[in-house]
Structures are given as C-alpha cells and as structure tokens.
Enzyme design. Structure first.
Site, PDB file in Angstrom:
ATOM      1  N   ARG A  55       1.195  -1.405  -0.114  1.00 11.12           N
ATOM      2  CA  ARG A  55      -0.085   0.371  -0.129  1.00 11.12           C
ATOM      3  C   ARG A  55       1.318   1.465   0.006  1.00 11.12           C
ATOM      4  O   ARG A  55       0.501   2.402  -1.081  1.00 11.12           O
ATOM      5  CB  ARG A  55      -1.248  -0.061   1.286  1.00 11.12           C
ATOM      6  CG  ARG A  55      -2.309  -0.864   1.153  1.00 11.12           C
ATOM      7  CD  ARG A  55      -2.296  -2.123   1.012  1.00 11.12           C
ATOM      8  NE  ARG A  55      -3.036  -2.900   0.441  1.00 11.12           N
ATOM      9  CZ  ARG A  55      -3.787  -3.205   1.124  1.00 11.12           C
ATOM     10  NH1 ARG A  55      -3.633  -3.300   3.177  1.00 11.12           N
ATOM     11  NH2 ARG A  55      -5.208  -4.173   1.571  1.00 11.12           N
TER      12      ARG A  55
ATOM     13  N   ASP B 214      -1.793  -1.041  12.699  1.00 11.55           N
ATOM     14  CA  ASP B 214      -2.159   0.168  12.226  1.00 11.55           C
ATOM     15  C   ASP B 214      -2.950   1.162  12.620  1.00 11.55           C
ATOM     16  O   ASP B 214      -2.796   2.340  13.049  1.00 11.55           O
ATOM     17  CB  ASP B 214      -2.382   0.384  10.673  1.00 11.55           C
ATOM     18  CG  ASP B 214      -3.282  -0.841  10.975  1.00 11.55           C
ATOM     19  OD1 ASP B 214      -2.929  -1.701  11.674  1.00 11.55           O
ATOM     20  OD2 ASP B 214      -4.355  -0.928  10.276  1.00 11.55           O
TER      21      ASP B 214
ATOM     22  N   GLU C  44     -10.173 -11.323   1.984  1.00  9.17           N
ATOM     23  CA  GLU C  44     -10.880 -10.523   1.244  1.00  9.17           C
ATOM     24  C   GLU C  44     -11.057 -10.967  -0.158  1.00  9.17           C
ATOM     25  O   GLU C  44     -10.439 -10.087  -1.395  1.00  9.17           O
ATOM     26  CB  GLU C  44     -10.968  -9.279   1.215  1.00  9.17           C
ATOM     27  CG  GLU C  44     -10.737  -8.868   2.956  1.00  9.17           C
ATOM     28  CD  GLU C  44     -10.303  -7.818   3.460  1.00  9.17           C
ATOM     29  OE1 GLU C  44     -10.504  -7.094   4.414  1.00  9.17           O
ATOM     30  OE2 GLU C  44      -9.541  -7.283   2.441  1.00  9.17           O
TER      31      GLU C  44
ATOM     32  N   HIS D  76      -7.291  -8.919  -4.044  1.00  5.54           N
ATOM     33  CA  HIS D  76      -5.870  -7.689  -3.672  1.00  5.54           C
ATOM     34  C   HIS D  76      -5.677  -7.681  -4.473  1.00  5.54           C
ATOM     35  O   HIS D  76      -4.026  -7.891  -4.771  1.00  5.54           O
ATOM     36  CB  HIS D  76      -5.135  -8.545  -1.925  1.00  5.54           C
ATOM     37  CG  HIS D  76      -6.378  -6.952  -1.182  1.00  5.54           C
ATOM     38  ND1 HIS D  76      -7.072  -6.226  -1.236  1.00  5.54           N
ATOM     39  CD2 HIS D  76      -7.400  -8.366  -0.226  1.00  5.54           C
ATOM     40  CE1 HIS D  76      -7.567  -6.295   0.385  1.00  5.54           C
ATOM     41  NE2 HIS D  76      -7.935  -7.672  -0.092  1.00  5.54           N
TER      42      HIS D  76
ATOM     43  N   ASP E 206      -0.183  -6.584  -3.345  1.00  4.74           N
ATOM     44  CA  ASP E 206      -1.909  -5.802  -3.298  1.00  4.74           C
ATOM     45  C   ASP E 206      -2.630  -5.348  -3.972  1.00  4.74           C
ATOM     46  O   ASP E 206      -1.834  -5.083  -4.787  1.00  4.74           O
ATOM     47  CB  ASP E 206      -1.831  -4.533  -1.851  1.00  4.74           C
ATOM     48  CG  ASP E 206      -3.092  -5.443  -1.021  1.00  4.74           C
ATOM     49  OD1 ASP E 206      -4.059  -5.336  -1.644  1.00  4.74           O
ATOM     50  OD2 ASP E 206      -3.220  -5.743   0.212  1.00  4.74           O
TER      51      ASP E 206
ATOM     52  N   TYR F 292      -3.247  -5.007  15.581  1.00  2.00           N
ATOM     53  CA  TYR F 292      -2.598  -4.561  14.818  1.00  2.00           C
ATOM     54  C   TYR F 292      -2.715  -3.176  14.954  1.00  2.00           C
ATOM     55  O   TYR F 292      -3.245  -2.336  15.423  1.00  2.00           O
ATOM     56  CB  TYR F 292      -4.746  -4.539  14.188  1.00  2.00           C
ATOM     57  CG  TYR F 292      -5.144  -5.486  13.039  1.00  2.00           C
ATOM     58  CD1 TYR F 292      -4.703  -6.793  13.351  1.00  2.00           C
ATOM     59  CD2 TYR F 292      -5.821  -4.724  11.878  1.00  2.00           C
ATOM     60  CE1 TYR F 292      -4.342  -7.079  11.415  1.00  2.00           C
ATOM     61  CE2 TYR F 292      -5.530  -5.908  10.407  1.00  2.00           C
ATOM     62  CZ  TYR F 292      -5.282  -6.799  10.795  1.00  2.00           C
ATOM     63  OH  TYR F 292      -5.412  -8.558   9.969  1.00  2.00           O
TER      64      TYR F 292
ATOM     65  N   TRP G 119      -0.341  -2.641   8.546  1.00  6.15           N
ATOM     66  CA  TRP G 119      -0.740  -1.840   7.585  1.00  6.15           C
ATOM     67  C   TRP G 119      -0.762  -0.518   6.752  1.00  6.15           C
ATOM     68  O   TRP G 119      -0.801   0.160   7.334  1.00  6.15           O
ATOM     69  CB  TRP G 119      -2.815  -2.136   6.885  1.00  6.15           C
ATOM     70  CG  TRP G 119      -2.597  -3.585   7.489  1.00  6.15           C
ATOM     71  CD1 TRP G 119      -3.530  -4.298   8.691  1.00  6.15           C
ATOM     72  CD2 TRP G 119      -2.435  -4.575   6.431  1.00  6.15           C
ATOM     73  NE1 TRP G 119      -3.492  -5.691   8.386  1.00  6.15           N
ATOM     74  CE2 TRP G 119      -2.635  -6.250   7.246  1.00  6.15           C
ATOM     75  CE3 TRP G 119      -2.034  -5.046   4.968  1.00  6.15           C
ATOM     76  CZ2 TRP G 119      -2.554  -7.218   6.650  1.00  6.15           C
ATOM     77  CZ3 TRP G 119      -1.903  -6.285   4.964  1.00  6.15           C
ATOM     78  CH2 TRP G 119      -2.465  -7.479   5.232  1.00  6.15           C
TER      79      TRP G 119
ATOM     80  N   TRP H  56      -6.534 -13.455  11.664  1.00  3.80           N
ATOM     81  CA  TRP H  56      -6.601 -11.988  11.502  1.00  3.80           C
ATOM     82  C   TRP H  56      -8.692 -11.875  11.468  1.00  3.80           C
ATOM     83  O   TRP H  56      -8.385 -10.319  13.063  1.00  3.80           O
ATOM     84  CB  TRP H  56      -5.946 -11.356  10.163  1.00  3.80           C
ATOM     85  CG  TRP H  56      -7.457 -11.259   8.979  1.00  3.80           C
ATOM     86  CD1 TRP H  56      -7.653 -12.791   8.418  1.00  3.80           C
ATOM     87  CD2 TRP H  56      -8.013 -10.389   8.796  1.00  3.80           C
ATOM     88  NE1 TRP H  56      -8.111 -12.326   7.641  1.00  3.80           N
ATOM     89  CE2 TRP H  56      -8.567 -10.791   7.182  1.00  3.80           C
ATOM     90  CE3 TRP H  56      -8.215  -9.526   9.033  1.00  3.80           C
ATOM     91  CZ2 TRP H  56      -9.929  -9.969   7.065  1.00  3.80           C
ATOM     92  CZ3 TRP H  56      -9.313  -8.144   8.921  1.00  3.80           C
ATOM     93  CH2 TRP H  56      -9.847  -8.916   7.301  1.00  3.80           C
TER      94      TRP H  56
END
Ligand SMILES: [Zn+2]
Length: 369
Positions: free
Chosen positions: A20, A272, A176, A109, A49, A270, A306, A243
């Site tokens: 990202r 972030d 996802e 992704h 990604d 997490y 992330w 996760w």
C-alpha cells in the site's frame, strides 16, 4: 553467570505492508535491526496488493514495470525491490536471526498484478492501480481460478520466490476475495462443474490446495489468512494466519481439527490501529492460546502493520513503538512468567534506549507510572 531461557513461541513476527505504501530497503533494514533487539524473529513482507507489486519477478517483468506504479492521476510514489536487493535483505535478516516470509496476495487484492497482466483476470479488463483511500478497499477484480494460465503464472512466481527466500513458509494471502467475477466467468464455472464443487468458496479451496500441492514439491509450507478455510477441504498442513478477531470460535474449531496457526487478530495485533483501541498493555495481556486447545498448534504471534495511509517513517515508528515491546513479551514469556509492573519498568528503560537510537516512540499512557 548462566541464563537458562527459551521462547514460548517459535514465530514472533511483524508484518510490514510494503505494498500500500512502499518502504525503501533501508527502512525495512532499520526495522529488522530494531525488532531483532527484542528477539522478534520473523518479518512477514506483504509484497503485493491492489496498490502495488513490489518484488521483481524475472519471468514476468510487467509486474514491476507496470504493477509497481500507481496510475498517474494519483500522483504518489511507487517502487519495488530488485532480486539483488531481496538477496541482500535476506542475508541482512539472517545475520540478525530474522526469517523473512514473503506474501503474494491471491486470488484477491490483485489489481496491481492484473493491471500488469489483464488476461489473468476473469474478464480481461485492466484495473486501475489507485491509492487505498481513493478507490474501493475491497475489489471485485481477482485472479481467474478457471484458467490454467493463472496457475502457470502463480507457479512461475513461486519458483522465483523459493529461490530468493530460504524461509520454509510462503504466504499466499487468501483474504477478502469477493466471488462476483467467478460467478459470471465461464472458465471458473467450468472448473466448479468439472471438479464437482458446490460453489465459489469451494473453488477458492481448490485454488489454495493446488498452490499448496505445488509448494510442497518445493518443500515449502503454505501460509494463508484465515479465510482460506471458509470453503473447507484443505490438505490440513497449511498454516492459518488468524486475523479476523471476530471469528475466534471458528479458529478454535480449526485448531482443534489440527491446523497450525499464527495469531494476528484485529483485537490485539493490528499496530496500524490507534493506541486507544490497542495499547501496549493490550498486546502484553494477550494470550493467543485458546483455553482447551493444544499449545503445539500455535506457531506463534505477530503484529500487523498495514500501510493504507501514507505514513512517514516518523509516524510508522510511533505506530510500532512501544507496542513492539509488549509483543516481544507475549511472544517470549509463558503467561505465568509475565508481570506487568516488572515489564513496565523494563519497558521504560528500553524506551530510553530506543529514543537514543532515534526511534520516535509514542507516549502510551498505559506505561506511565
Ligand atoms: Zn474466471
């Protein structure tokens, strides 16, 4: 003096999302240095990604020629690691007892990969490579699971990854992955029919199983985000990266069925997220082992960072430290040997040392005396 000590978990990791927001090589090295001071021994690199493909693959040069750059309208820097840089990074990490685990996101992704090679998608349309905040967070664009050319491509990428990374683990993503494209794709539907599958979830299982079989021929173990179990029917030797913090009971079921897990739940790991939801104390207090399940199935624990938001080095430091200290304690110590007050005074001393190393440590109120 003799010290007798050993870690609770073999896998004490941090995931860096270099897709990202691309992280220059020296920044990754700096974090390897800092993490290894606390005996964290795995750095999981999220290399691909929707927002970028960050590793040179000689057989598929467009992945970096096209896939490492945002489309021009987004005016943001991309980047990638050459294979020489990866070899250098692997050696650098090895000297510090850190294993680098590469992750290639499949089948979702995948905008950056599909923008480079649109024929690998179901409809052949080139997706845009956009920054995270300026596009959809979860895309319908995914690799076609019905075409043999997709598997050829993935195996080709895996061949080069296996030469570059000595790690026995290769992470293939798996989270996802919306199934809308597969539902409309004649190739995917034919694959479902030919293999007597019930639905697209089972198609993802078949997809994962084929990749796992290939990895096994290379003596590598497949690691995937916990969604890979949603369609059932896996080989059983895959490692699940847990996760989805809200799916604890399902993870319990999988662990009881014999799966090995690395725990990285949204509830504790997490980094972030802001400190008000996950503090140093939150990760310190975390016990990954679900009561009633066997310790043996837990490879370990990992923090995920992330990089949806473009953060400067100064800001990344703040997200990671001092929470990294709590992670190191949870990875190393058995619950009966953990003592918050003792940890706190040692953490305060260590924060001083980190500041002297120019780390921008966040002022976490849970550590205030
Ligand atoms: Zn398809």
């Amino acid at each position: 003096m003799t010290i007798t000590d050993s870690p609770r978990f073999a896998w004490r990791g941090v995931m860096l999302d270099v897709s990202r927001t691309f992280m220059p090589l020296n920044l990754v090295k700096r974090y390897i240095d800092l993490f290894s001071q606390y005996k964290l021994n795995v750095v999981h690199l999220h290399l691909t990604d929707d927002q970028g493909w960050r590793i040179e693959i000689k057989r598929y040069p467009l992945l970096t020629e096209i896939g490492s750059k945002f489309d021009p309208e987004f005016n943001r820097m991309g980047g990638y690691y050459s294979q020489d840089e990866i070899r250098d990074l692997v050696k650098y990490a090895q000297k510090r007892n850190v294993m680098l685990v590469p992750e290639i996101e499949l089948p979702g992704h995948a905008c950056a990969a599909l923008a480079s090679y649109p024929s690998l998608s179901c409809n052949g349309v080139r997706p845009v490579i956009h920054t995270f905040l300026e596009g959809k967070s979860i895309h319908e664009e995914i690799f076609c699971a019905g075409k043999e050319t997709t598997y050829e491509f993935i195996f080709g990428v895996i061949d080069e990854l296996c030469e570059l990374f000595p790690s026995p683990y290769i992470h293939i993503g798996g989270d996802e992955a919306p199934k809308a494209r597969w539902q409309k794709c004649p190739d995917c539907q034919k694959m479902i029919k030919d293999n007597n599958l019930k639905n697209e979830e089972e198609l993802q299982s078949l997809f994962v199983r084929r990749i796992g079989d290939y990895l096994r021929t290379k003596n590598k173990t497949l690691v995937g985000w916990d969604e890979i179990i949603d369609g059932g029917k896996l080989a059983g030797n895959e490692v699940l990266m847990f996760w989805r913090g809200w799916k604890l009971s399902e993870v319990e079921k999988e662990v009881k069925a014999g799966f090995r897990v690395v725990c990285t739940p949204t509830t504790h790991c997490y980094f972030d997220y802001p400190y008000k939801s996950i503090s140093t104390k939150t990760i310190f207090d975390y016990d990954p082992v679900i009561p009633g399940t066997s310790d043996k199935n837990y490879l370990g624990v990992q923090a995920n960072f992330w990089s949806h938001i473009d953060r400067s080095e100064h800001n990344i430091d703040k997200q990671l430290f001092p929470r990294i200290l709590g992670l190191a304690e949870t990875g190393w110590c058995k619950p009966e040997n953990k003592d918050w007050e003792k940890f706190k005074s040692s953490a305060i001393m260590n924060i001083g040392s980190l500041i002297r190393q120019n780390v921008n440590v966040f002022n976490d109120s849970t550590l205030n005396r």
